[in-house]
Write a protein that holds these residues in place. Sequence first.
Motif, short mmCIF file in Angstrom:
data_model
loop_
_atom_site.label_atom_id
_atom_site.label_comp_id
_atom_site.label_asym_id
_atom_site.label_seq_id
_atom_site.Cartn_x
_atom_site.Cartn_y
_atom_site.Cartn_z
N SER A 233 74.66 124.69 80.63
CA SER A 233 74.31 126.07 81.00
C SER A 233 75.53 126.86 81.47
CB SER A 233 73.25 126.07 82.11
OG SER A 233 73.78 125.49 83.30
N GLN A 234 76.60 126.15 81.82
CA GLN A 234 77.83 126.80 82.31
C GLN A 234 78.90 126.89 81.22
OE1 GLN A 234 78.18 123.93 85.59
NE2 GLN A 234 78.03 125.66 87.00
N ILE A 235 78.48 126.68 79.96
CA ILE A 235 79.41 126.77 78.83
C ILE A 235 79.14 128.05 78.04
CG2 ILE A 235 80.21 125.69 76.69
CD1 ILE A 235 79.33 122.99 77.80
N MET A 236 80.22 128.75 77.70
CA MET A 236 80.16 129.92 76.83
C MET A 236 80.82 129.53 75.51
SD MET A 236 82.00 133.67 77.39
CE MET A 236 81.26 133.92 79.00
N ALA A 237 80.14 129.78 74.38
CA ALA A 237 80.66 129.36 73.08
C ALA A 237 80.66 130.51 72.08
CB ALA A 237 79.84 128.20 72.53
N PHE A 238 81.74 130.60 71.30
CA PHE A 238 81.91 131.64 70.28
C PHE A 238 81.98 131.02 68.88
CE2 PHE A 238 83.72 133.44 74.12
CZ PHE A 238 83.40 134.79 74.07
N GLY A 239 81.33 131.64 67.90
CA GLY A 239 81.44 131.15 66.53
C GLY A 239 81.00 132.19 65.52
N ASP A 240 81.24 131.85 64.24
CA ASP A 240 80.90 132.79 63.17
C ASP A 240 80.27 132.15 61.95
OD1 ASP A 240 83.50 131.61 62.35
OD2 ASP A 240 83.37 133.08 60.73
N ASN A 241 80.35 130.80 61.84
CA ASN A 241 79.94 130.17 60.59
C ASN A 241 78.94 129.05 60.83
OD1 ASN A 241 80.04 129.48 57.72
ND2 ASN A 241 82.05 130.49 57.73
#
Length: 289
Positions: A233-241
């Motif tokens: 819950s304390q992780i921020m994740a970025f992605g596109d594919n």
Amino acid sequence: MEEINYKLIVTDMDGTLLNNDKKISERNIEAIRKVREKGIRFAFVSGREYVFLEKIAREYEIDVDAIGLNGTEIRNDKGEIIWKRLLDRNAVKEILKVLEDEDMLFKIYCENEILGTVPKRIDEIITKLLMLKIKKDDITEELKNEEYQRLFGRGLTVTDISNYIDEYDYNVEKIEVLDADRDLLNKISEKISNITDVFITSSYERNIEILHKEVNKGSAIKKFGEYLGIDSSQIMAFGDNTNDIEMIEVAGLGIAMENALDHVKKKADYITLSNENDGVAYAINKFIK
């Protein structure tokens, strides 16, 4: 959205943190340094190998952890391996049989080497890959040679790849299959799924990537969080594919880029600006004060 004390930020590279020139913008660099100064861990998560991720970190002089080959290997900011999961040797042999029977273009990522074999229809494959970018009439032998070098230049090409792996006792981390025909790649995925238990994903339209059944970006960031004592819950994740979906789902805040595929956006909690418009920095500055 309620305010959460994020302790780990993870980001895909191509199409996400990197702009279309394969560079990290100054705004994104500033955002990474900002969170690192606050004691928040920051990790590159990519389908690429550690050597590429480490080179980027050195080039921009940023202190980051690295999760490579779609979660196959997790390294801390000192480059120490925390966790790794290799493909089963028997599974590799079964997969290679399918790929060779179908005369596919593929690369095998081992611990210290990239191995490839040149299919009989290599000219057809390269021509069709180039046709995705330029007109057929504009394709020259020089362009074909450049594409061949792009595909095989960093690796070692061998004829009997299965025996070669046995002879030199190579450990296989990932198998990547490339083709311009998405329907063919889907057919190959289905065939492989029917004979052995592996995880199959895609980092862009023209490839599939075959990993150990326990490996994906989502399981990797969860495992890394556990290692650091950080809840998902304390992780921020970025992605596109496609290969970012599991990571976006696992993270407390899963963020898709504006340029992400539609089915990736549907899994996200938030959609930020595009990779060309510093979308990573924009979201970091929005959610971390």
